[in-house]
Design an enzyme around this catalytic site. Structure first.
Site, PDB file in Angstrom:
ATOM      1  N   GLY A  11     -11.396 -31.586  -6.051  1.00 57.80           N
ATOM      2  CA  GLY A  11     -12.655 -31.781  -6.762  1.00 57.80           C
ATOM      3  C   GLY A  11     -13.259 -33.142  -6.440  1.00 57.80           C
ATOM      4  O   GLY A  11     -12.546 -34.137  -6.356  1.00 57.80           O
ATOM      5  N   ARG A  72     -11.223 -26.277  -0.677  1.00 56.01           N
ATOM      6  CA  ARG A  72      -9.880 -25.782  -0.953  1.00 56.01           C
ATOM      7  C   ARG A  72      -9.337 -25.170   0.341  1.00 56.01           C
ATOM      8  O   ARG A  72     -10.088 -24.626   1.150  1.00 56.01           O
ATOM      9  CB  ARG A  72      -9.900 -24.716  -2.048  1.00 56.01           C
ATOM     10  CG  ARG A  72     -10.619 -25.159  -3.323  1.00 56.01           C
ATOM     11  CD  ARG A  72      -9.875 -26.235  -4.069  1.00 56.01           C
ATOM     12  NE  ARG A  72     -10.554 -26.615  -5.307  1.00 56.01           N
ATOM     13  CZ  ARG A  72     -10.162 -27.611  -6.089  1.00 56.01           C
ATOM     14  NH1 ARG A  72      -9.110 -28.329  -5.760  1.00 56.01           N
ATOM     15  NH2 ARG A  72     -10.833 -27.893  -7.199  1.00 56.01           N
ATOM     16  N   ASP A 103      -4.012 -34.533  -7.620  1.00 54.53           N
ATOM     17  CA  ASP A 103      -2.611 -34.199  -7.368  1.00 54.53           C
ATOM     18  C   ASP A 103      -2.434 -33.157  -6.272  1.00 54.53           C
ATOM     19  O   ASP A 103      -1.464 -33.203  -5.517  1.00 54.53           O
ATOM     20  CB  ASP A 103      -1.919 -33.766  -8.662  1.00 54.53           C
ATOM     21  CG  ASP A 103      -2.563 -32.557  -9.312  1.00 54.53           C
ATOM     22  OD1 ASP A 103      -3.637 -32.126  -8.860  1.00 54.53           O
ATOM     23  OD2 ASP A 103      -1.990 -32.034 -10.285  1.00 54.53           O
ATOM     24  N   THR A 125     -10.075 -38.669  -8.902  1.00 55.96           N
ATOM     25  CA  THR A 125     -10.265 -37.500  -9.759  1.00 55.96           C
ATOM     26  C   THR A 125     -10.781 -37.960 -11.110  1.00 55.96           C
ATOM     27  O   THR A 125     -10.310 -38.978 -11.638  1.00 55.96           O
ATOM     28  CB  THR A 125      -8.953 -36.709  -9.956  1.00 55.96           C
ATOM     29  OG1 THR A 125      -9.128 -35.755 -11.012  1.00 55.96           O
ATOM     30  CG2 THR A 125      -7.792 -37.611 -10.320  1.00 55.96           C
ATOM     31  N   ASP A 127     -10.166 -36.568 -13.801  1.00 59.18           N
ATOM     32  CA  ASP A 127      -9.204 -36.177 -14.834  1.00 59.18           C
ATOM     33  C   ASP A 127      -8.279 -37.309 -15.271  1.00 59.18           C
ATOM     34  O   ASP A 127      -7.660 -37.222 -16.333  1.00 59.18           O
ATOM     35  CB  ASP A 127      -8.357 -35.003 -14.355  1.00 59.18           C
ATOM     36  CG  ASP A 127      -9.191 -33.783 -13.992  1.00 59.18           C
ATOM     37  OD1 ASP A 127     -10.292 -33.638 -14.567  1.00 59.18           O
ATOM     38  OD2 ASP A 127      -8.761 -32.996 -13.131  1.00 59.18           O
ATOM     39  N   ASP A 129      -5.364 -38.091 -14.183  1.00 63.23           N
ATOM     40  CA  ASP A 129      -4.046 -37.496 -14.427  1.00 63.23           C
ATOM     41  C   ASP A 129      -3.039 -37.746 -13.306  1.00 63.23           C
ATOM     42  O   ASP A 129      -2.066 -37.012 -13.170  1.00 63.23           O
ATOM     43  CB  ASP A 129      -4.195 -35.984 -14.650  1.00 63.23           C
ATOM     44  CG  ASP A 129      -4.785 -35.270 -13.436  1.00 63.23           C
ATOM     45  OD1 ASP A 129      -5.256 -35.934 -12.498  1.00 63.23           O
ATOM     46  OD2 ASP A 129      -4.784 -34.022 -13.432  1.00 63.23           O
ATOM     47  N   ARG A 171      -8.686 -30.694 -16.902  1.00 61.42           N
ATOM     48  CA  ARG A 171      -7.569 -29.793 -16.563  1.00 61.42           C
ATOM     49  C   ARG A 171      -6.499 -29.844 -17.651  1.00 61.42           C
ATOM     50  O   ARG A 171      -6.769 -29.559 -18.798  1.00 61.42           O
ATOM     51  CB  ARG A 171      -7.003 -30.138 -15.189  1.00 61.42           C
ATOM     52  CG  ARG A 171      -7.959 -29.894 -14.046  1.00 61.42           C
ATOM     53  CD  ARG A 171      -7.264 -29.577 -12.762  1.00 61.42           C
ATOM     54  NE  ARG A 171      -6.128 -30.466 -12.521  1.00 61.42           N
ATOM     55  CZ  ARG A 171      -5.160 -30.188 -11.660  1.00 61.42           C
ATOM     56  NH1 ARG A 171      -5.193 -29.072 -10.967  1.00 61.42           N
ATOM     57  NH2 ARG A 171      -4.169 -31.016 -11.478  1.00 61.42           N
TER      58      ARG A 171
END
Length: 320
Positions: A11, A72, A103, A125, A127, A129, A171
Site C-alpha cells: 500500500g 501486488r 510487512d 505504511t 498502519d 505496524d 489493518r
C-alpha cells in the site's frame, strides 16, 4: 558497491516519495548508480528498471503516493519468482536493494536476503505496524487526515445530537484509531489489541446522555470489525440515532506532513549507508528520535508490533 536499486511495494503511504528521493540523492552523493524498480516486486520480475538521476527525483518530496508505483505480486511469493527478480538485478549489475513498504514488502526483502542478495527495509505504511520502529513513514500524515475528518464530523454530530462511528484503517493494528481518537477527543476508541464489550460502550453512551451530553464520537479500527455492524448493535441496545463514516483510502493520500518528510529522508539515507557499509539484511527505524537498524529476518520472525496501552487508558480517563 557501485549500483543499488530502490522499490516501493504494498500500500502507498505519504512520504514514500521523500524516501525514494533520499535514497537516490544519497546514493549519487556517494558516487553510486541508483536504479528505480517500477511497480514493486512485479516490476522487479518483469525488469521494469530504469537508472535514476538527480533530476529524476526533483519536485517529489511534497507529493503523496509513490512515483515508482506499487503492485501486488503473487509470483514473487514463490522461490522461482524471487530468482527471476535477482536475475533482473544481476543483469544490470545491481548489488543491493532498498525496499520501502510494510510487512509484506519486508517479507519479500527477507526472502531475497535469505538467498544472498543484500536488502535493506525502510518502513513505509500508514498502519504504523512494523516491529523495531516507533513510527513508520506515512503514519503521521494519515493521522492528521483522520483528525481533520473527526473535527468536521464532530460539528455535524453536535448539530444533530447524534452518535457518530468513524471507521479508520490500520489493518490489524490500532495505532491510527488510538492516536486519532485521543487527539480528536473521541468518547470511545476500539482497537484490535484490546477486547471490548458492547454493554460497556452502551453504558458509556447512556452515562453521557444522563449528564446532558448530546453527541458522541466512537473511533473504530478496521481490525476490530465493521463500523456499520457496531452501529447496528448500538441501535438495538440503546435505540440511539447513530451514523457511520468509513474514511477508507483517503487516509493514504495527500501531501506528507513535515514530520513524515523528515522521517523518510533520514530513513532512506540511512538505508543507503548500510548498503555502502556492506550491511545487507537489515531494516531501519526510529526509536526515541534516534535512527536504529536491526536484522530484518529476526524482526519478522520474533518481534511483534505493540500498541501503547497507556495512551488507551488515558483516552478512557479523559472521555468520562
Amino acid at each position: 558497491m557501485k549500483k543499488i536499486g530502490v522499490l516501493t511495494s504494498g500500500g502507498d503511504a505519504p512520504g514514500m516519495n521523500a524516501a525514494v528521493r533520499a535514497v537516490v540523492r544519497k546514493g549519487i552523493y556517494h558516487d553510486l548508480e541508483v536504479y528505480g524498480i517500477y511497480g514493486g516486486y512485479a516490476g522487479l520480475i518483469s525488469g521494469n528498471i530504469k537508472k535514476l538521476e538527480l533530476g529524476s527525483v526533483g519536485d517529489i518530496i511534497h507529493r503523496g503516493g509513490t512515483v515508482l508505483y506499487s503492485a501486488r505480486c503473487e509470483e514473487f511469493k514463490t522461490k522461482e519468482g524471487q530468482q527471476k527478480g535477482i536475475e533482473q538485478l544481476k543483469k544490470l549489475g545491481i548489488e543491493g536493494l532498498v525496499v520501502i513498504g510494510g510487512d509484506g514488502s519486508y517479507m519479500g526483502a527477507k526472502k531475497l536476503t535469505e538467498q544472498g542478495f543484500p536488502c535493506v527495509g525502510v518502513p513505509g505504511t500508514i498502519d504504523n505496524d512494523i516491529p523495531g520502529t516507533e513510527f513508520t513513514i506515512g503514519f503521521d500524515t494519515a493521522l492528521n487526515t483522520v483528525i481533520d475528518a473527526i473535527d468536521k464530523i464532530r460539528d455535524t454530530a453536535t448539530s444533530h445530537e447524534r452518535t457518530f462511528i468513524i471507521e479508520v484503517m490500520g489493518r490489524d493494528a490500532g495505532d491510527i484509531a488510538l492516536w486519532a481518537g485521543l487527539a480528536g477527543g473521541a468518547e470511545t476508541i476500539l482497537v484490535p489489541e484490546e477486547n471490548f464489550s458492547m454493554d460497556d460502550i452502551c453504558d458509556r453512551l447512556k452515562k453521557g446522555s444522563e449528564r446532558g451530553k448530546k453527541h458522541s464520537i466512537i473511533v473504530v479500527a478496521e481490525g476490530v470489525g465493521s463500523g456499520v455492524e457496531i452501529s447496528q448493535k448500538i441501535k438495538e441496545l440503546t435505540n440511539y440515532d447513530t451514523r457511520v463514516s468509513v474514511l477508507g483510502h483517503m487516509q493514504r493520500g495527500g501531501s506528507p506532513t513535515a514530520s513524515d518528510r523528515v522521517l523518510a529522508s533520514r530513513l532512506g539515507a540511512r538505508a543507503v549507508e548500510l548498503l555502502i557499509e556492506g550491511r545487507g539484511g537489515r531494516a531501519v527505524g526510529i526509536v526515541k528520535n534516534e535512527l536504529v537498524d536491526y536484522d530484518i529476518i529476526e524482526a519478522l520472525e520474533t518481534k511483534k508490533h505493540e500498541i501503547d496501552m497507556g495512551m488507551l487508558k488515558l483516552s478512557k480517563e479523559l472521555s468520562i
